[in-house]
Design a protein around this motif. Sequence first.
Motif, mmCIF file in Angstrom:
data_model
loop_
_atom_site.group_PDB
_atom_site.id
_atom_site.type_symbol
_atom_site.label_atom_id
_atom_site.label_comp_id
_atom_site.label_asym_id
_atom_site.label_seq_id
_atom_site.Cartn_x
_atom_site.Cartn_y
_atom_site.Cartn_z
ATOM 1 N N SER A 71 0.831 -1.213 0.000
ATOM 2 C CA SER A 71 0.000 0.000 0.000
ATOM 3 C C SER A 71 0.860 1.256 0.000
ATOM 4 O O SER A 71 0.580 2.218 -0.734
ATOM 5 N N LEU A 72 1.889 1.268 0.835
ATOM 6 C CA LEU A 72 2.773 2.436 0.889
ATOM 7 C C LEU A 72 3.423 2.681 -0.470
ATOM 8 O O LEU A 72 3.507 3.822 -0.943
ATOM 9 N N SER A 73 3.869 1.618 -1.106
ATOM 10 C CA SER A 73 4.562 1.762 -2.391
ATOM 11 C C SER A 73 3.613 2.212 -3.499
ATOM 12 O O SER A 73 3.976 3.038 -4.346
ATOM 13 N N LEU A 74 2.396 1.668 -3.517
ATOM 14 C CA LEU A 74 1.425 2.081 -4.532
ATOM 15 C C LEU A 74 1.106 3.573 -4.413
ATOM 16 O O LEU A 74 1.009 4.290 -5.413
ATOM 17 N N CYS A 75 0.939 4.046 -3.184
ATOM 18 C CA CYS A 75 0.620 5.460 -2.978
ATOM 19 C C CYS A 75 1.809 6.345 -3.303
ATOM 20 O O CYS A 75 1.646 7.456 -3.838
#
Length: 289
Positions: A170-174
Motif C-alpha cells: 500500500s505504501l509503495s502504490l501510494c
Amino acid sequence: MRPRRSVLYLPGANERALKKAEALAADALVLDLEDAVAPDAKEAARRRVCETVAAAPYGRREVAVRVNGIDTQWHDADVRAVAEVGPDAVVVPKMGSAEDVRRVEDALAEAGAPDHTSVWAMIETPAAVLRAEEIANASSTLTVLVMGTNDLAKELRAESVPGRAPLLTSLSLCLLAARAAGKSILDGVYNDVRDTAGFEAECVQARQLGFDGKSLIHPGQLEPCNRVFAPSEAEVEHARRVVAAFEEAVAQGRGVITVDGRMVENLHVEQARRVLALAEAVRDRPERD
C-alpha cells in the motif's frame, strides 16, 4: 522547496497544546478537528482552531487543519469555517476518489478560501490505495497525500509488526501515485511514543522508500524525524562534488564524468541538486521561529 520532514498533529480542543506548538521545531503543524476531538467538543474546537489560524502564531511553519470526514455531520461546517481563515492546507480524512477531492475543492472555493489553501488527501482505506493515482491527479489544488496507516491496517486486518511488511504494498502504490502526479507524500504516524528506536527505524524506512516526511503524534518525535529526513553532511558534500564535476565537464565539453570512482549521469546531477535544495531549505528554517 518547502520541507515537510515532520508534520505534527495537534488536538484542536487543547488550547495548551496549540500554544506549546509555537516553540516546537516542526516543519508543519496539523490542527486536528477529527480524531483528537470528542463529538461534544467539535464546535468549540472548530472555533479555537480558526482563531488560532487567524492569529498566525506559528511563524514560517506550514499550518494545516484536519477537518472531519466528508461523511460526517461536521464536515461542511468545518470546511466553511476553515476556508474563511485560510490555512496553508486543509487535510481531509478518508478520501476515496477523485470525486471526493473535487467536492472538497468546490466547497472551499464556494466558501471563499484563498488561493494558497491547498488540499491534503488522507489515504486510509484499501479502496483509496487502489485509486491513489486517480486521487493524486484529481486537482492541482491537491498537493499532498498523507498515509493514514492506522485505519489502513485496521481495514486490511493487518498485524502491526516491525518493518511493516503488511503495509509495504500500500505504501509503495501510494508513493508511485504521488510521484507520477508530481505531489508530495507523507508517511503515517508511529503509535508508541516511548519506542524511540522503533520510531527512528520507521523514519529511515520511509525515507528509503522515498517519502518526503512523516506525520507525528508527539513532540518527542520531532528531533529524530527532522534528522532522518534531512540530508546528512556527507550527502550534501557528495552532492556538491557531483554538481561541481558536472559543471566543469560541461565547460570543458566533456560528456562523461566520474565522482568517487563512479560514473555520473544527468539523473545523478538532478538528484544532487535536489539534495542541495532540500539542505538549503532546511538550513533556512530555525529550530524555532
